[in-house]
Design a protein around this motif. Structure first.
Motif, short mmCIF file in Angstrom:
data_model
loop_
_atom_site.label_atom_id
_atom_site.label_comp_id
_atom_site.label_asym_id
_atom_site.label_seq_id
_atom_site.Cartn_x
_atom_site.Cartn_y
_atom_site.Cartn_z
N HIS A 36 0.82 -1.22 0.00
CA HIS A 36 0.00 0.00 0.00
C HIS A 36 0.85 1.26 0.00
N VAL A 37 2.05 1.17 0.57
CA VAL A 37 2.91 2.36 0.59
C VAL A 37 3.30 2.75 -0.83
N TYR A 38 3.48 1.76 -1.70
CA TYR A 38 3.82 2.07 -3.09
C TYR A 38 2.63 2.67 -3.82
N LEU A 39 1.45 2.14 -3.53
CA LEU A 39 0.25 2.69 -4.18
C LEU A 39 0.01 4.13 -3.73
N ASP A 40 0.16 4.37 -2.42
CA ASP A 40 -0.11 5.71 -1.89
C ASP A 40 0.94 6.74 -2.31
N THR A 41 2.20 6.38 -2.18
CA THR A 41 3.26 7.37 -2.42
C THR A 41 3.69 7.44 -3.87
N VAL A 42 4.09 6.30 -4.43
CA VAL A 42 4.65 6.31 -5.77
C VAL A 42 3.56 6.50 -6.83
N VAL A 43 2.50 5.68 -6.74
CA VAL A 43 1.49 5.70 -7.81
C VAL A 43 0.52 6.88 -7.64
N LEU A 44 -0.16 6.97 -6.47
CA LEU A 44 -1.19 7.98 -6.31
C LEU A 44 -0.62 9.39 -6.19
N LEU A 45 0.29 9.60 -5.23
CA LEU A 45 0.87 10.94 -5.09
C LEU A 45 1.68 11.31 -6.33
N GLY A 46 2.38 10.32 -6.91
CA GLY A 46 3.12 10.59 -8.15
C GLY A 46 2.19 10.99 -9.28
N GLY A 47 1.04 10.31 -9.38
CA GLY A 47 0.06 10.65 -10.40
C GLY A 47 -0.53 12.04 -10.21
N LEU A 48 -0.83 12.38 -8.95
CA LEU A 48 -1.36 13.72 -8.67
C LEU A 48 -0.31 14.80 -8.94
N ALA A 49 0.95 14.49 -8.63
CA ALA A 49 2.02 15.45 -8.91
C ALA A 49 2.17 15.68 -10.41
N ALA A 50 2.00 14.62 -11.20
CA ALA A 50 2.14 14.74 -12.65
C ALA A 50 1.06 15.62 -13.26
N GLN A 51 -0.06 15.80 -12.57
CA GLN A 51 -1.13 16.64 -13.07
C GLN A 51 -0.89 18.13 -12.80
N GLN A 52 0.15 18.43 -12.03
CA GLN A 52 0.45 19.83 -11.72
C GLN A 52 1.10 20.50 -12.94
N PRO A 53 0.83 21.79 -13.14
CA PRO A 53 1.44 22.49 -14.28
C PRO A 53 2.93 22.74 -14.08
N ASP A 54 3.65 22.73 -15.20
CA ASP A 54 5.08 23.07 -15.24
C ASP A 54 5.88 22.32 -14.17
N HIS A 55 6.66 23.09 -13.41
CA HIS A 55 7.51 22.49 -12.38
C HIS A 55 6.82 22.46 -11.01
N SER A 56 5.54 22.74 -10.99
CA SER A 56 4.79 22.74 -9.73
C SER A 56 4.72 21.35 -9.11
N ARG A 57 4.94 20.31 -9.92
CA ARG A 57 4.88 18.96 -9.36
C ARG A 57 5.94 18.75 -8.29
N TYR A 58 7.08 19.44 -8.41
CA TYR A 58 8.13 19.31 -7.40
C TYR A 58 7.72 20.00 -6.10
N LEU A 59 7.00 21.12 -6.22
CA LEU A 59 6.48 21.78 -5.02
C LEU A 59 5.41 20.91 -4.36
N PHE A 60 4.56 20.28 -5.17
CA PHE A 60 3.55 19.36 -4.67
C PHE A 60 4.24 18.21 -3.92
N GLY A 61 5.27 17.64 -4.53
CA GLY A 61 6.02 16.55 -3.89
C GLY A 61 6.67 16.99 -2.60
N ALA A 62 7.24 18.21 -2.59
CA ALA A 62 7.87 18.73 -1.38
C ALA A 62 6.85 18.89 -0.26
N GLY A 63 5.64 19.33 -0.62
CA GLY A 63 4.58 19.46 0.38
C GLY A 63 4.20 18.12 0.97
N ALA A 64 4.08 17.09 0.11
CA ALA A 64 3.73 15.74 0.58
C ALA A 64 4.83 15.17 1.47
#
Length: 198
Positions: free
Chosen positions: A121-149
């Motif tokens: 579940h840790v892979y689903l939550d962190t890598v797949v789900l949070l990674g997928g949500l980060a990929a939906q962020q515009p431009d380089h905002s995905r790194y800020l999203f990841g930093a927040g998580a």
């Protein structure tokens, strides 16, 4: 702001009780190895969320064998940990708040890493789900999203490890330890059953 959104979503995914949180909580109440446990959990999440933000979620999802290996390894570990916790409840080994329980720092760190890395579940939550949500962020905002998580993970695990001491007065009674150990064992068995059932 992407960082605040990442923090809020990350926190909402970390807070629900699971194997990792139960382990951190029980050791936090005992005041044993709190810093290395919290740091190990948070750094593990940092690495996993970083992989997700970098796009590793799609790679894992495309290899069913990797998912199966993680799943059955997780089942085996959760069953072992649940049985060990039941034994502790039965024998009353966990009824001390402080003192030596015979586990070295190395043993505790190995258990912490197993609770984290052998849980699919840790892979689903962190890598797949949070990674997928980060990929939906515009431009380089995905790194800020990841930093927040990632920040949410550090805040949560250190709060849980050190805040658990507030529950210590409750655990001066032997029955409270047995209830905690039985609850932890139940969580482990329920998670193992969920993995077996897919």
């Amino acid at each position: 702001m992407p960082a605040i959104e990442g923090f809020a979503i990350g926190l909402s995914m970390i807070i629900p009780i699971g194997a990792q949180n139960a382990f951190v909580l029980s050791n936090g109440i005992r005041r044993r190895h709190r810093l290395p446990i919290a740091l190990s959990c948070a750094v593990s999440d940092m690495l996993l969320i970083g992989l997700g933000v970098a796009g590793a979620g799609a790679l894992i999802s495309s290899h069913p064998l990797l998912v199966d290996i993680a799943r059955w390894g997780g089942v085996a570990f959760l069953l072992w940990y649940g049985l060990a916790t039941l034994k502790r409840a039965w024998q009353g080994e966990s009824m001390r708040l402080e003192g030596d329980d015979g586990r070295t720092l190395g043993m505790v760190l190995l258990t912490t890493l197993a609770v984290t890395w052998l849980n699919p579940h840790v892979y689903l939550d962190t890598v797949v789900l949070l990674g997928g949500l980060a990929a939906q962020q515009p431009d380089h905002s995905r790194y800020l999203f990841g930093a927040g998580a990632i920040s949410a993970s550090f805040v949560w695990f250190f709060s849980l490890a050190y805040g658990a001491r507030l529950l210590a007065p409750l655990f001066t009674r032997p029955a409270a330890w047995r209830v905690l150990d039985l609850a932890v064992a139940t969580i482990m068995f329920a998670l193992a059953a969920r993995l077996v059932l897919g």
